[in-house]
Enzyme design. Structure first.
Site, mmCIF file in Angstrom:
data_model
loop_
_atom_site.group_PDB
_atom_site.id
_atom_site.type_symbol
_atom_site.label_atom_id
_atom_site.label_comp_id
_atom_site.label_asym_id
_atom_site.label_seq_id
_atom_site.Cartn_x
_atom_site.Cartn_y
_atom_site.Cartn_z
ATOM 1 N N ASP A 54 27.743 41.394 40.703
ATOM 2 C CA ASP A 54 26.502 40.690 40.413
ATOM 3 C C ASP A 54 25.826 40.278 41.708
ATOM 4 O OD1 ASP A 54 24.622 39.074 38.642
ATOM 5 O OD2 ASP A 54 25.415 37.536 39.995
ATOM 6 N N TYR A 59 20.052 35.816 47.055
ATOM 7 C CA TYR A 59 21.275 35.688 47.831
ATOM 8 C C TYR A 59 21.099 36.305 49.226
ATOM 9 C CZ TYR A 59 23.164 34.889 43.129
ATOM 10 O OH TYR A 59 23.394 34.437 41.853
ATOM 11 N N LYS A 85 18.869 40.116 39.413
ATOM 12 C CA LYS A 85 18.068 39.079 38.770
ATOM 13 C C LYS A 85 16.592 39.243 39.109
ATOM 14 C CE LYS A 85 22.107 36.139 38.886
ATOM 15 N NZ LYS A 85 22.932 36.912 39.853
ATOM 16 N N ASN A 240 33.837 25.101 39.546
ATOM 17 C CA ASN A 240 32.867 24.002 39.686
ATOM 18 C C ASN A 240 32.551 23.697 41.149
ATOM 19 O OD1 ASN A 240 34.114 22.751 36.706
ATOM 20 N ND2 ASN A 240 31.900 22.912 37.024
ATOM 21 N N SER A 241 32.253 24.766 41.894
ATOM 22 C CA SER A 241 31.883 24.686 43.323
ATOM 23 C C SER A 241 33.059 24.393 44.238
ATOM 24 C CB SER A 241 30.777 23.653 43.573
ATOM 25 O OG SER A 241 29.624 23.968 42.842
ATOM 26 N N GLY A 242 34.267 24.344 43.707
ATOM 27 C CA GLY A 242 35.413 24.222 44.603
ATOM 28 C C GLY A 242 36.512 23.294 44.147
ATOM 29 N N ILE A 243 36.182 22.220 43.437
ATOM 30 C CA ILE A 243 37.180 21.199 43.156
ATOM 31 C C ILE A 243 38.332 21.715 42.296
ATOM 32 C CG2 ILE A 243 35.986 20.252 41.122
ATOM 33 C CD1 ILE A 243 36.936 17.447 42.202
ATOM 34 N N LEU A 244 38.072 22.692 41.425
ATOM 35 C CA LEU A 244 39.154 23.229 40.591
ATOM 36 C C LEU A 244 39.996 24.248 41.349
ATOM 37 C CD1 LEU A 244 37.414 23.594 37.108
ATOM 38 C CD2 LEU A 244 39.005 21.828 37.865
ATOM 39 N N ALA A 245 39.572 24.591 42.551
ATOM 40 C CA ALA A 245 40.399 25.444 43.418
ATOM 41 C C ALA A 245 41.169 24.606 44.432
ATOM 42 C CB ALA A 245 39.518 26.459 44.138
#
Length: 340
Positions: A54, A59, A85, A240-245
């Protein structure tokens, strides 16, 4: 890698790999990436079995698409799925007036011009074909007709109206003529996705970060509507931009900024449940969205080969059913979230 076939209107459909690759990071998002490193990352994604890529004009202000060009040139066109897009045109500008200063680095000097009109959609599509160097794009998403991008519900509503009264009909025509296989929206908010789905004949939504291990509000009305209409979901931003990693460490990112205390606390509780079951937070985070029947692919992106290879390995980890059950029992996951 496992695949999921999507064919909403009987035109042969699209076969997604469960793990796709989002190329925003290869547009020098937050830091410069060399051409060599970008190509190595794309090749690493291919070696893992990823066949869905994608991109978007935004970008890197065209850089992401031009970096895909040499990579895709050596691949059989029928061997991969490609989405881009529409809604922004890239105009030449003085370097100090370009879009994304402080967000995108070492990019062409281009300024975004929003254009959701009938002709604007076609100009964007044609420019993407040229930058990518391909004969066709499988999926086009209208990009960012949301509050996050335009600053208010009123501004978002104006963009939605502009698109639905004009550009929407171009995408509908391109799909019905067989020029593209499907169209949809690349959106930051599930509520805006639902508004579009209620007003038009959309196939897919690329939903960024709004159906994750941390957030499942989309289950209230939007995802049931998708199931009813046969609409597919590509899930961007599964961390979620990083926190779940990274976990809830100081300075962890949520929604592109430092996570507030309530988010840090909630993620800490989720992580504690994961640890009880011998599962890393990042493993549960990547696999969770794929449990929903509408989700065709998850696209976490990456700027280095090691990140891509790590994401692929996460798919093979066995997640015990008891982990999901405990998250629900402790009120850390919606009871109606599919987990089988």
């Amino acid at each position: 890698m496992k695949t999921r076939h999507f064919d909403r209107i009987g035109n042969g459909g699209i076969t997604f790999t469960e793990l796709g690759f989002g190329t925003a990071p290869l547009g020098n998002l937050y830091r410069p990436v060399s051409d060599e490193d970008a190509n190595a990352t794309l090749e690493a994604a291919w070696q893992t079995g990823c066949r869905y890529f994608d991109t978007a004009p935004l970008y890197g202000l065209g850089l992401s698409e031009t970096r895909l060009n040499p990579f895709l040139r050596g691949k059989r066109r029928d061997d991969y799925v490609l989405s881009s897009k529409v809604g922004r045109l890239m105009r030449v500008s003085p370097p100090d007036q370009r879009t994304g200063i402080g967000k995108f680095f070492e990019t062409p000097s281009r300024r975004e011009v929003y254009d959701y009109s009938y002709d604007g959609v076609m100009r964007s599509f044609e420019a993407s074909l040229e930058r990518l160097g391909v004969d066709r794009i499988d999926i086009l998403y209208v990009h960012d007709v949301d509050i996050f991008t335009h600053g208010s519900k009123e501004a978002s509503d104006r963009r939605i109206e502009e698109f639905m009264s004009s550009g929407y009909y171009r995408l509908l025509s391109l799909r019905d003529q067989g020029v593209i296989k499907a169209f949809g929206g690349g959106i930051n908010e599930w509520q805006v996705c639902q508004t579009l789905a209620e007003r038009g004949d959309f196939d897919l939504f690329l939903l960024a970060g709004r159906y994750t291990l941390l957030e499942q509000e989309a289950l209230a009305t939007f995802l049931p509507l998708c199931e009813k209409r046969g609409i597919g979901i590509v899930l961007g931003g599964p961390y979620n931009s990083g926190i779940l990693a990274t976990g809830p460490k100081p300075g962890a990112f949520y929604n592109y900024t430092e996570a507030p205390k309530d988010v840090l606390d909630r993620v800490a509780r989720i992580e504690a449940v994961c640890k009880r079951h011998g599962v890393r937070l990042i493993e549960a985070a990547l696999q969770f969205p794929l449990r929903h029947p509408c989700v065709m692919s998850v696209i976490p992106g990456g700027q280095r080969p090691a990140e891509v290879e790590s994401n692929r390995a996460l798919l093979d980890v066995r997640i015990p059913a008891a982990l999901w059950a405990d998250l629900k029992q402790e009120g850390l996951m919606r009871a109606d979230a599919p987990t089988a």
